[in-house]
Design an enzyme around this catalytic site. Structure first.
Site, PDB file in Angstrom:
ATOM      1  N   CYS A 124       0.941  -1.055   0.161  1.00 61.44           N
ATOM      2  CA  CYS A 124      -0.049   0.291   0.154  1.00 61.44           C
ATOM      3  C   CYS A 124       0.858   1.111  -0.050  1.00 61.44           C
ATOM      4  O   CYS A 124       1.473   1.556   1.035  1.00 61.44           O
ATOM      5  CB  CYS A 124      -1.031   0.155   1.388  1.00 61.44           C
ATOM      6  SG  CYS A 124      -1.706   1.564   1.181  1.00 61.44           S
ATOM      7  N   CYS A 127      -0.487   4.417   2.270  1.00 58.94           N
ATOM      8  CA  CYS A 127      -0.753   4.335   3.920  1.00 58.94           C
ATOM      9  C   CYS A 127      -0.249   2.799   4.104  1.00 58.94           C
ATOM     10  O   CYS A 127       0.834   2.381   4.293  1.00 58.94           O
ATOM     11  CB  CYS A 127      -2.162   4.670   4.278  1.00 58.94           C
ATOM     12  SG  CYS A 127      -3.403   3.916   3.552  1.00 58.94           S
TER      13      CYS A 127
END
Lengths: 228, 107, 172
Positions: A124, A127
């Site tokens: 990711c 985040c």
């Protein structure tokens, strides 16, 4: 395990004496402004009737109940039950629910299968999106900038740092988990495990192999001396 | 592009593809307050008091200096506070009084 | 849903309709109020391919507020997918302020639709407290790594896949 200590009595009292309060275990960690801030927000919202202490404790229980062992069970089931595997690859959320694992917050689970031709890995970049219902909370390296920055651009170099070297014939598919889907990797079942039970297979499956930064090895169980 | 434009348009968390050091695979055990913080934000998301996207936006809005200095869950709770203030669910004075009371209670 | 929210949904659907009028809809999958799905017109290729999210779409996927208000026309328009699996798409090169979930490294890059997903609240608006109302279609888009990183060192069959909302996509 950090369920807040319960008060040992229930009489009315001032706050000038020494005994545990909910969420205030004195010896657990040094003074932290941020820990106090968390407690302040929580108490204010409970006083306002917007949340309850009970649901917060319940959520801690839920966090404690999730771990990569759940994902490993899903993987071992898929390795041993072709029908389940087909359902899992078609709809990861529905198939996981068969095993009592439910997604949350509107997220859906997509499962990608590693094969002789394709190796999948998850990151990711924005985040720390992670399939928590099947893997628990992500490791620190998954949340840190080095992995997030590099996994999309130089996946083979990143894999090498995890000890995973794949030939060029195997395509690397990187999945940037940036929105509403969550990704679980179904690792390649190692050779030499044909006689193993589902539980023995589950014991081979590591968290990192389900993120896709390592492969499952048949020797892990022998090294750990369990279930062989 | 002006020298400062990207500070506005390129979020500090948007780092995919940047050069970075080798991956540090050391893991630290989750602190008790970090787990409580995680659970709190989960509860706030469930009730849509602070949804997940608001929490992320709140972290991004801290700016790169604060993001770089705070730990993961320190960013979360500060983000949550800012969103709750912005939505007028809490007031600055409530936070001030409650954190003071808690600090005194823990002495 | 208050008055202003209804107005904003209608405005959005007008925009969607306008966008749809300019480009043929390759998979006009209609979700009707109440959750039943109209049969999609004949479509080249396997209609089920890559559409698991649509196939399993349930009535409860439609915002309750829209169901009780009965804005079936809006729902139908909002549920069309502007792109089909394997369509070549380019990620729009634009720069929102505040919050986004479309990272810079895919902007102005060309990939293909790998899978059509459900509709979700636009995260750029959800980040400012929008919890209900109109939604945008989400897609998984697949890129050749060489398209994203001209200096990419790795195999030519290496790929990257990412979720992109419809308002970030244009035909390529």
């Amino acid at each position: 395990m950090t369920l807040p200590a319960q008060p040992s009595h229930d009489h009315d009292h001032d706050h000038d004496h020494d005994h545990p309060h909910p969420g205030v275990a004195k010896d657990e960690e040094p003074y932290s402004y941020y820990a106090n801030l968390e407690l302040a927000v929580r108490e204010l919202l409970i006083e306002a009737g917007l949340i309850t202490a009970d649901e917060h404790r319940r959520q801690i229980e839920i966090l404690d109940s999730r771990s990569p062992l759940l994902g490993a069970k899903v993987v071992a089931r898929a390795w041993t039950d072709p029908d389940f595997k087909e359902r899992l690859l078609k709809d990861g959320s529905a198939a996981s629910e068969e095993m009592g694992i439910t997604m949350y917050d509107g997220a859906h689970l997509i499962v990608h299968e590693n094969t002789d031709k394709v190796h999948n890995m998850v990151v990711c970049t924005l985040c720390s999106c992670y399939p928590r219902p099947v893997l628990g909370l992500p490791p620190d390296w998954y949340k840190n900038k080095q992995y997030r920055a590099r996994a999309v651009k130089e996946p083979r170099a990143v894999l090498k740092e995890f000890g995973t070297v794949l030939p060029d014939e195997v395509g690397i598919h990187v999945h940037d988990s940036n929105a509403n889907m969550r990704y679980l990797i179904l690792p390649l079942r190692p050779a030499g495990t044909e006689e193993m039970t589902e539980q023995e297979l589950a014991d081979l499956v590591t968290r990192d192999s389900m993120i896709g930064v390592t492969v499952v090895k048949s020797s892990l169980a022998q090294r750990n001396g369990s279930h062989v | 592009m002006s020298s400062t434009e990207s500070l506005i348009t390129h979020l500090p968390n948007d780092i995919g593809g940047r050069d970075a050091d080798a991956i540090n695979m050391e893991e630290h055990p989750m602190l008790p307050w970090e787990k409580r913080c995680h659970a709190l934000l989960d509860v706030l998301a469930t009730h849509q008091i602070v949804n997940t996207e608001e929490k992320r936006r709140g972290v991004e809005g801290l700016g790169s200096e604060i993001i770089g200095k705070l730990t993961y869950y320190e960013r979360w709770i500060v983000s949550a506070v800012n969103v709750l203030l912005e939505k007028r669910i809490l007031t600055p004075d409530q936070i001030a009084n409650k954190t003071k009371e808690i600090a005194e209670r823990k002495l | 849903m208050d008055e202003s929210e209804i107005q904003s949904i209608n405005r959005r659907d007008v925009l969607l309709l306008a966008a749809a009028a300019g480009a043929p809809l390759s998979v006009p999958s209609l979700v009707l109020a109440g959750g039943s799905k109209a049969s999609p017109p004949a479509h080249s290729g396997d209609p089920s391919m890559g559409h698991p999210a649509i196939e399993t779409q349930r009535a409860d996927a439609i915002p309750h507020s829209m169901k009780v208000k009965g804005h079936s026309a809006e729902i139908a328009i909002a549920s069309r997918t502007a792109f089909a699996v394997n369509d070549s798409v380019r990620i729009k090169n634009k720069t929102p302020v505040g919050h986004y979930r479309t990272p810079f490294y895919v902007r102005n890059k060309t990939g293909r639709i790998e899978r059509i997903l459900d509709e979700f609240i636009n995260p750029e608006e959800e980040a400012y407290g929008k919890n209900s109302g109109s939604k945008v279609r989400l897609y998984r888009v697949s890129f050749a790594q060489q398209e994203l990183w001209p200096e990419y060192r790795g195999a030519s069959n290496d790929k990257l896949q990412i979720e992109i909302s419809e308002h970030w996509l244009e035909s390529a």
